[in-house]
Design an enzyme around this catalytic site. Structure first.
Site, PDB file in Angstrom:
ATOM      1  N   ASP A 295      -5.285  -3.973  -4.216  1.00  0.00           N
ATOM      2  CA  ASP A 295      -3.835  -3.965  -4.100  1.00  0.00           C
ATOM      3  C   ASP A 295      -3.184  -4.835  -5.175  1.00  0.00           C
ATOM      4  O   ASP A 295      -3.608  -5.969  -5.413  1.00  0.00           O
ATOM      5  CB  ASP A 295      -3.446  -4.474  -2.712  1.00  0.00           C
ATOM      6  CG  ASP A 295      -1.948  -4.609  -2.520  1.00  0.00           C
ATOM      7  OD1 ASP A 295      -1.271  -3.570  -2.447  1.00  0.00           O
ATOM      8  OD2 ASP A 295      -1.460  -5.754  -2.460  1.00  0.00           O
ATOM      9  N   GLU A 331      -4.286  -0.712  -7.971  1.00  0.00           N
ATOM     10  CA  GLU A 331      -2.832  -0.560  -7.999  1.00  0.00           C
ATOM     11  C   GLU A 331      -2.345  -1.564  -9.029  1.00  0.00           C
ATOM     12  O   GLU A 331      -2.647  -2.757  -8.932  1.00  0.00           O
ATOM     13  CB  GLU A 331      -2.197  -0.857  -6.647  1.00  0.00           C
ATOM     14  CG  GLU A 331      -0.685  -0.690  -6.694  1.00  0.00           C
ATOM     15  CD  GLU A 331       0.035  -1.281  -5.498  1.00  0.00           C
ATOM     16  OE1 GLU A 331       1.169  -0.842  -5.234  1.00  0.00           O
ATOM     17  OE2 GLU A 331      -0.517  -2.181  -4.836  1.00  0.00           O
TER      18      GLU A 331
END
Length: 642
Positions: A295, A331
């Site tokens: 993330d 990400e």
């Protein structure tokens, strides 16, 4: 077959019996191990001993080009070996800080915290689970069709076991990879998972570690890869006790939206880095996961010679990646193509792929016409930007004069294979960050959404579907959490304040209509209703997705192996998007989609091509007529001529 990942910290059952407990607490004057849960009459307190010498943090070099030690000076490390302890033993640490201040904390490396993140941790025998599909060696990345799901909202039960029951129908639909939103333990019963505080412990409301292993095992038996979203850029605001006794874990000089940054490059960072490297290895080795999605790596501040993301990639590659396919996905809002680079032999340097927000933003503007916030950068010629994303990956590639948020953004990406990009029309963020959590089919006309779905599922990019997208779920996906008292009030008011910049929410009364993230009803509204699949409109949508995936697996996937970069040509005129990719076997793949206001003509495929998909397109002599929202996809055995 049994699998276990050994770690230098936490509670480690010993081969001859007993358990070794170890905690890094450099801010502690002393540490006491408390055995037993709260109110346990048999609870015992044992002093932990300060360690001397060095602690072996990991069995690999941090950077092959340097002489950084895999060991750490044992300063601040405490250890206790308890012969009577074993699997199922509950325990906590009583930390005495300077000034005789006491704090009781769970194990930051807890493998399971059944009583919430503030309660006792539990010793787990990681090798107790017997894997039925131990021969699984994974799948190559180009075969990935990803299905992202939230365990709690995916089924009425909201457990790992309940997910298992739905796996066969996902596999039959054409899904090849399940991606779980974060499952690391967080405060309360419900939440998205991005506020985790115990990175090694599966969230107790979802089930036990054994239940998660069973989910992975059953998925492998169906030929499904299992990926997990992990968060290495911050801890949640409630339940993170590391600040209390481990100051070197954070760098107060570096501010983040969540407080001081995690210390990846300062004094004492060797132990911090090992904590996260071991976490990545732990999920992949002990749970047999096929990969991780990291993330928001753009929020990780690390000036080390080897960035922590690169170190994790190396550890996975040199460890479990030697025996089976292991995939690392990022990400990254910075569009850093260098993190997706392949070497001259095609081997990965860091990550296999990145979530491509540029594809989503261009497609979303085409679907809805929205131009608020980050969509403003895609409002001008969105069809052309979608064509560029399909052909080259990023829309914003650091080109001079091409600004996003007022600055040059991104790096060139045309040299990367299409499989380096995970494309999507929806995901948890893009739905859940809307005030009312609307899914795309509630915002876009059906013909436009069908055309964009074909572009998604019939391009060489790795496609991702968000749970329920395949049947146009009628439920929203809202932001939800389970905080208490002042924190709950702050999160609710902050959530509503975020939308004040939008015209529709300028007034306080309008903002008050935004669902309260802490309300149980907000979470309940986000649960999928699987009975919708039997309704005609939802069944029709599911049939479309299934047909597109069957075409992908039959015609496209077998030709994606060996796909290289710089293999696509594209153009877009008056809304007519045309992209042609050279595939790994030398054939080429053509996609034409008309997002303009008037019908357009494109040349027929001729004898050298095969029409794979033609939605709304009409054949006319030596040409195809494409009305608005028509899509034509064809395969050409022309060895890549454009």
């Amino acid at each position: 077959m049994k699998y276990r990942h050994a770690m230098p910290f936490g509670a480690e059952p010993l081969p001859g019996g007993g358990v070794r407990f170890r905690l890094w607490a450099p801010g502690a004057a002393s540490v006491t191990l408390q055995l037993g849960g709260a109110g346990d009459a048999q609870a015992a307190s044992l002093p932990m001993q300060r360690m001397s010498g060095e602690v072996l943090l990991h069995g690999f070099a941090r950077d092959a080009s340097s002489a950084v030690s895999a060991r750490s000076v044992a300063e601040g490390w405490f250890e206790c070996i308890v012969p009577e302890a074993g699997a199922g033993t509950d325990y906590r640490y009583l930390v005495r800080r300077s000034g005789a201040e006491l704090v009781t904390v769970p194990d930051p490396a807890s493998r399971f915290n059944p009583w919430d993140v503030h309660g006792a941790s539990r010793v787990v025998d990681a090798s107790a689970y017997r894997w039925r599909n131990a021969g699984w060696r994974g799948r190559p990345w180009h075969e990935a069709v990803i299905y992202e799901l939230h365990v709690g909202a995916f089924t009425p039960a909201g457990t790992f076991e309940a997910v298992i029951q739905r796996l066969p129908e996902l596999a039959a639909l054409g899904i090849t990879a399940i991606e779980l939103m974060p499952v690391a333990a967080f405060v309360g019963a419900r939440g998205w998972g991005y506020d985790g505080v115990l990175p090694f412990a599966p969230h107790a409301a979802y089930g036990t570690p054994e239940a998660l292993k069973r989910l992975v095992d059953e998925a492998h038996g169906l030929g499904l890869m299992m990926l997990l979203d992990v968060v290495y850029n911050h801890f949640g605001p409630d339940g993170n006790y590391l600040h209390a006794y481990c100051p070197p874990f954070f760098d107060a000089a570096k501010a983040t939206p969540w407080g001081p940054a995690i210390n990846f490059d300062g004094l004492g960072s060797e132990a911090v880095r090992a904590f996260f490297v071991h976490n990545a290895l732990y999920w992949v080795e002990e749970y047999r996961l096929d990969g991780l999605r990291l993330d928001a790596v753009h929020a990780i501040d690390d000036d080390s010679p080897q960035h922590i993301v690169a170190e994790i990639a190396q550890a996975l590659r040199d460890g479990p990646g030697r025996e089976r396919a292991v995939h690392l996905v990022l990400e990254n809002d910075q569009n850093q193509a260098n993190l997706l680079a392949r070497n001259d032999d095609g081997a990965l340097c860091t990550a296999v792929a990145q979530w491509n927000d540029d594809f989503h933003h261009a497609a979303h503007v085409l679907a809805t016409g929205e131009s608020d916030g980050y969509y403003a950068a895609f409002a001008d010629e969105p069809a052309a930007k979608l064509a560029l994303a399909l052909a080259e990956g990023f829309v914003f590639q650091g080109r001079p004069g091409e600004l996003r948020h007022g600055r040059v953004h991104g790096e060139p990406s045309a040299h990367l294979p299409a499989s380096a990009f995970v494309a999507f029309l929806q995901n948890h963020d893009q739905i859940g960050n809307r005030a009312f959590g609307e899914r795309l089919h509630a915002l876009a006309a059906a013909p436009r959404l069908e055309a964009l779905t074909a572009c998604l599922l019939l391009s060489p990019h790795v496609p991702l579907l968000f749970m329920g997208e395949e049947f146009a779920a009628g439920t929203p996906f809202l932001y939800f959490c389970d905080f208490e008292t002042e924190l709950a009030a702050a999160v609710t008011s902050g959530r509503r304040r975020e939308f004040a910049r939008f015209a529709a929410f300028r007034g306080e009364a309008a903002r008050a209509r935004i669902p309260d993230p802490n309300a149980l009803a907000t979470f309940e509204a986000s649960r999928l209703r699987w009975e919708e699949c039997a309704e005609p409109a939802h069944a029709q949508r599911r049939a479309l997705v299934g047909e597109l995936l069957r075409l992908r697996h039959r015609h496209l996937t077998p030709r994606l192996a060996g796909l290289s970069g710089a293999s696509a040509a594209h153009r877009c005129e008056d809304g007519l998007l045309q992209v042609r990719w050279r595939l790994g076997d030398g054939s080429s793949w053509r996609l034409c989609a008309n997002f303009g206001d008037a019908p357009k003509q494109v040349a027929a495929t001729g004898g050298e091509g095969t029409v794979v998909y033609a939605s709304r397109a009409v054949r006319a002599a030596d040409a195809w007529l494409l009305p608005t929202d028509a899509v034509l996809v064809s395969l050409h055995d022309d060895h890549g001529r454009h």
